[in-house]
Design an enzyme around this catalytic site. Structure first.
Site, short mmCIF file in Angstrom:
data_model
loop_
_atom_site.label_atom_id
_atom_site.label_comp_id
_atom_site.label_asym_id
_atom_site.label_seq_id
_atom_site.Cartn_x
_atom_site.Cartn_y
_atom_site.Cartn_z
NE ARG A 222 -18.28 15.05 29.01
CZ ARG A 222 -17.03 14.98 29.43
NH1 ARG A 222 -16.18 14.17 28.80
NH2 ARG A 222 -16.59 15.71 30.42
CD GLU A 253 -18.62 7.35 30.33
OE1 GLU A 253 -17.92 7.74 31.31
OE2 GLU A 253 -18.43 7.76 29.17
CG HIS A 272 -14.60 8.59 30.18
ND1 HIS A 272 -15.83 9.19 30.23
CD2 HIS A 272 -13.72 9.59 29.92
CE1 HIS A 272 -15.70 10.49 30.02
NE2 HIS A 272 -14.42 10.74 29.83
#
Length: 318
Positions: A222, A253, A272
């Site tokens: 993370r 993000e 991601h």
């Protein structure tokens, strides 16, 4: 998925917190598809009696669901999508390690400039990898790097010497102790831990300073595991601690266009996507449907999240 649930559940789709709040009040179950959204926190019913009895996350991480109102809901069942992302993420990490070891970014840049420059590259075989996180993702990363000939050490929430696969699982608290020594002995440091109070900001200036010169750092856990300003400073310092890095996850993000991380020396920015191999959405649906069958049959969940730990423990599943 809708066909499989036809006649067994009334399905509603929410677009945004306001719509979700209206639908969530009195709902039996929630499939949280958008792992980047805080809509569930905003929309969660104030009356625990009106809250869902089951929440399923279409992701491996559940940190955005671990807010007090949800965690404190009596009898709540929370599950995640363990089993979908582990191997694709491990392959992505292996790809990064190989690209860095063989200097593929340097070859592409020299090709762009039409420069023929012979260089020597590094071996992965015989190198040392430290994988921080002994859950399913960390283990898949460890197995894959082992297949490339790397010596792999895993750290977890607690130290243990009887792991059936990796032997010893090291602790990961404090860079002044064993964890710092492990950082200093690794060619590749891979962050694959869940985000908890104990792991938030684990990779800070002190951690980077303990790394071996020339080491590479990879984060597939993370974003907030890393103090991004400290990583940026370390990459700019020229000390090689680390020499290169790859981030697939970020504190914010999408990564803002103005972020200095885009131009950080030696940093690979990935949006991601390390776990999103072709077919991942169908696999997510299959995991949810399997958990639905267990829930409706009043059977134990396979991917049951421990609400005190904030992740699915590594224990034999029913």
């Amino acid at each position: 998925m809708r066909r499989r649930l036809a006649g067994r559940a009334a399905l509603e789709t929410a677009d945004g917190p306001a719509e979700l709040a209206a639908l969530l009040d009195g709902a039996d179950a929630l499939l949280a598809w958008d792992f980047n959204s805080d809509a569930v926190r905003t929309a969660w019913p104030r009356d625990p009696a009106r809250a869902p009895r089951w929440v399923h996350a279409a992701s491996a991480g559940v940190d955005r669901l671990m807010f007090p109102e949800l965690v404190g809901t009596p009898g709540l069942r929370v599950t995640n999508s363990r089993g979908v992302f582990e191997q694709p993420i491990a392959e992505w990490v292996a790809g990064v390690v190989l690209a860095f070891a063989k200097d593929l970014p340097g070859s592409w840049e020299r090709q762009r400039q039409r420069v023929w420059e012979h260089r020597e590259t590094r071996r992965v075989h015989g190198s040392t990898a430290l994988v921080v996180g002994a859950g399913p993702i960390g283990r898949a990363v460890g197995r894959t790097l082992r297949a490339l000939g790397a010596r792999v050490r895993l750290t977890g929430r607690r130290e243990r010497a009887d792991d059936p696969e990796f032997g010893r699982i090291h602790g990961s608290s404090g860079v002044d102790g064993e964890f710092g020594e492990l950082l200093g002995g690794a060619d590749w440091v891979v962050a694959a831990a869940p985000l908890t109070d104990a792991t938030r900001g684990l990779f800070d200036a002190a951690a980077f300073a303990r790394m071996r010169p020339g080491a590479a750092f990879v984060n597939v856990g993370r974003g907030p595991l890393v103090v991004e300003d400290d990583l940026l400073a370390a990459l700019r310092s020229g000390t090689g601690r680390p020499a290169r890095a790859a981030l697939d996850v970020f504190c914010r993000e999408p990564l803002p266009a103005a972020s200095p991380l885009w131009e950080a020396p030696g940093l690979l920015v990935s949006p991601h996507m390390s776990g999103d191999a072709v077919g991942w959405e169908e696999e997510l649906a299959q995991v949810f449907l399997a958990e639905f069958e267990r829930w409706t049959a009043d059977r134990p969940a396979r991917n049951a999240v421990d609400l005190h730990l904030g992740y699915v423990p590594m224990t034999p599943q029913p």
